[in-house]
Write a protein that holds these residues in place. Sequence first.
Motif, short mmCIF file in Angstrom:
data_model
loop_
_atom_site.label_atom_id
_atom_site.label_comp_id
_atom_site.label_asym_id
_atom_site.label_seq_id
_atom_site.Cartn_x
_atom_site.Cartn_y
_atom_site.Cartn_z
N TYR A 51 0.79 -1.23 0.00
CA TYR A 51 0.00 0.00 0.00
C TYR A 51 0.83 1.29 0.00
O TYR A 51 0.32 2.35 -0.35
N SER A 52 2.09 1.23 0.42
CA SER A 52 2.90 2.45 0.40
C SER A 52 3.25 2.82 -1.04
O SER A 52 3.43 1.94 -1.89
N ASP A 53 3.33 4.12 -1.31
CA ASP A 53 3.70 4.58 -2.65
C ASP A 53 5.21 4.62 -2.83
O ASP A 53 5.70 4.56 -3.97
N HIS A 54 5.93 4.72 -1.74
CA HIS A 54 7.39 4.68 -1.80
C HIS A 54 7.90 4.27 -0.41
O HIS A 54 7.21 4.49 0.60
N ILE A 55 9.08 3.68 -0.39
CA ILE A 55 9.72 3.26 0.86
C ILE A 55 11.12 3.84 0.90
O ILE A 55 11.84 3.84 -0.10
N THR A 56 11.50 4.34 2.06
CA THR A 56 12.89 4.78 2.27
C THR A 56 13.49 3.98 3.41
O THR A 56 12.79 3.61 4.37
N ILE A 57 14.78 3.71 3.31
CA ILE A 57 15.50 2.97 4.34
C ILE A 57 16.92 3.51 4.40
O ILE A 57 17.39 4.15 3.45
N VAL A 58 17.64 3.22 5.48
CA VAL A 58 18.85 3.98 5.79
C VAL A 58 20.14 3.42 5.19
O VAL A 58 21.19 4.05 5.32
N SER A 72 14.34 -8.10 -1.44
CA SER A 72 14.38 -9.56 -1.55
C SER A 72 13.13 -10.23 -0.99
O SER A 72 12.85 -11.39 -1.30
N ILE A 73 12.35 -9.48 -0.18
CA ILE A 73 11.11 -10.05 0.36
C ILE A 73 9.87 -9.33 -0.18
O ILE A 73 8.79 -9.42 0.39
N GLY A 74 10.06 -8.62 -1.29
CA GLY A 74 8.90 -8.10 -1.99
C GLY A 74 8.70 -6.60 -2.02
O GLY A 74 7.77 -6.11 -2.68
N ALA A 75 9.53 -5.83 -1.33
CA ALA A 75 9.36 -4.38 -1.34
C ALA A 75 9.75 -3.80 -2.70
O ALA A 75 10.69 -4.26 -3.33
N LYS A 76 9.00 -2.78 -3.12
CA LYS A 76 9.29 -2.11 -4.39
C LYS A 76 9.38 -0.61 -4.14
O LYS A 76 8.93 -0.12 -3.12
N ASN A 77 9.96 0.10 -5.11
CA ASN A 77 10.11 1.56 -5.00
C ASN A 77 10.83 1.93 -3.70
O ASN A 77 10.32 2.72 -2.89
N VAL A 78 12.01 1.35 -3.48
CA VAL A 78 12.78 1.59 -2.26
C VAL A 78 13.96 2.50 -2.58
O VAL A 78 14.71 2.26 -3.53
N THR A 79 14.12 3.54 -1.78
CA THR A 79 15.22 4.49 -1.95
C THR A 79 15.99 4.59 -0.63
O THR A 79 15.38 4.59 0.44
N VAL A 80 17.30 4.68 -0.73
CA VAL A 80 18.13 4.87 0.47
C VAL A 80 18.19 6.35 0.82
O VAL A 80 18.61 7.17 0.01
N ILE A 81 17.73 6.67 2.01
CA ILE A 81 17.97 8.00 2.59
C ILE A 81 18.66 7.76 3.93
O ILE A 81 18.02 7.34 4.90
N PRO A 82 19.96 7.95 3.98
CA PRO A 82 20.71 7.61 5.20
C PRO A 82 20.41 8.56 6.34
O PRO A 82 19.83 9.63 6.15
N TRP A 83 20.78 8.13 7.53
CA TRP A 83 20.89 9.10 8.61
C TRP A 83 21.90 10.15 8.14
O TRP A 83 22.69 9.89 7.23
N GLY A 84 21.92 11.26 8.80
CA GLY A 84 22.90 12.27 8.42
C GLY A 84 23.27 13.11 9.62
O GLY A 84 22.98 12.74 10.76
N PHE A 85 23.91 14.22 9.37
CA PHE A 85 24.28 15.13 10.46
C PHE A 85 23.77 16.53 10.13
O PHE A 85 23.70 16.91 8.96
N ASP A 86 23.42 17.24 11.15
CA ASP A 86 22.94 18.62 11.00
C ASP A 86 24.09 19.56 11.34
O ASP A 86 24.54 19.62 12.48
N GLN A 87 24.57 20.28 10.35
CA GLN A 87 25.73 21.13 10.54
C GLN A 87 25.52 22.15 11.65
O GLN A 87 26.48 22.56 12.32
N ASP A 88 24.28 22.54 11.88
CA ASP A 88 23.99 23.49 12.97
C ASP A 88 24.46 22.96 14.32
O ASP A 88 24.81 23.74 15.22
N ASP A 89 24.44 21.64 14.48
CA ASP A 89 24.81 21.04 15.77
C ASP A 89 26.31 21.08 16.03
O ASP A 89 26.75 20.88 17.17
#
Length: 433
Positions: free
Chosen positions: A202-209, A219-236
Amino acid sequence: MKKVLIITYYWPPSGGIGVLRCLKFAKYLRTFGWEPIIFTASNANYPSLDPTNNKDIPTNITVIKLKIWEPYGIYKLITGKNKSANVNNVFYTKEEKPGLAHEISVWIRSNFFIPDARSCWINPSVKFLLKYIKSNPVDAILSNGPPHTNSRIATIIKKKTRIPWLADFQDPWSQIDYFSLLKLTSWSLKKHLKLEQEVFKYSDHITIVSPKWKHDLESIGAKNVTVIPWGFDQDDFKDLRHIKSSKFVISHLGILGYDRRPETFFKAILELKEEESDFEQKISIVFPGQVDFSVQEIIEKNGLNKYVNILGNINRKDALKLMKNSNILLLLLNQQENSKGRIPGKLFEYLACKRPVLCLGDIDGDSAKIITDARAGYVSTYNDLISIKSMILKEFRRFKKGENQKDVISDIDKFSVERTTEDLAKLLTSIIK
């Protein structure tokens, strides 16, 4: 401004790394044309609290809260634990003798609270949000899991409203490292897998880290998967400066669980203490966060107590200062089947602090590749004593010469949260077209 409803359990005053995913997205989404609307729990049983995160909450943001019931109070009562005990991480840190009450509690949690301990929040949340959306339309939904209670809430709302939905995974569902520790009946296992497949359907897109976890999901059936990693906030990090110290500080931040037990690392410390002049007088090992009893046993067994400082939970501001003032930042990856895809959120904060990283774990995994490509430190297996000793010794000698005080020069701009949020915003825009 297009509107996105973000369904997240973790939100300030929550502490820990988990809260930062949605908090940082919300901080920057307006820059890219999206107005975040937060749906979260009003009385969540967070493992730790940290008011310093409040600074990142966007001004005038809409935050909707609904009361949640969680079974932790009953678990503490059954097992005789103190009311203030942190029992959220029982699958990462274990007790020496858990006892029958613990085993029964885990069985109940596994089979009656699906997908997780927050499952009693699902139906009230769906009812509440359907009513809210009717009066306050949104263009898209973003759910963040775990807890995958959030994913389940979003699944039901998507079925009923057809609002475009992006399912974000901080960690996988059935492929998460502690899933095998659940005491599941065959019925419960089928239920988990069925609900997980509904997210894929039912999801239109999936993101994972991470890239490896993307492959695992597919491999278990997910489609439309994009990698969006954790990141860092330069302000910190813009105001942090490394302060020179007489101590050679090695620190590991966050949960130090039973499957991250660094026995060979401690052996290397013992040998360096005997072999290298000044090492015993200079070495200081700092562990803020929850530390498993088995790790504490190793420390005591080897007489390292006077060199190791276990701080317990500290706030984010102090954690960042400790990172910046460390001489080596220790990254211990879970020793589990899915470790190749494990990229802890703290890795990007380590990189942003520009201190040498010593990573122990899978040398062919996604974390190792990031560290190697950025030339940000060292990578070793857990049991390579010679390699671990050599890496620590190299930085210790640089420390004595004053060279270790300089920032590590590495290319990490692509991991800024502002950039990852821009990628997220583009995906949100794509699913509403």
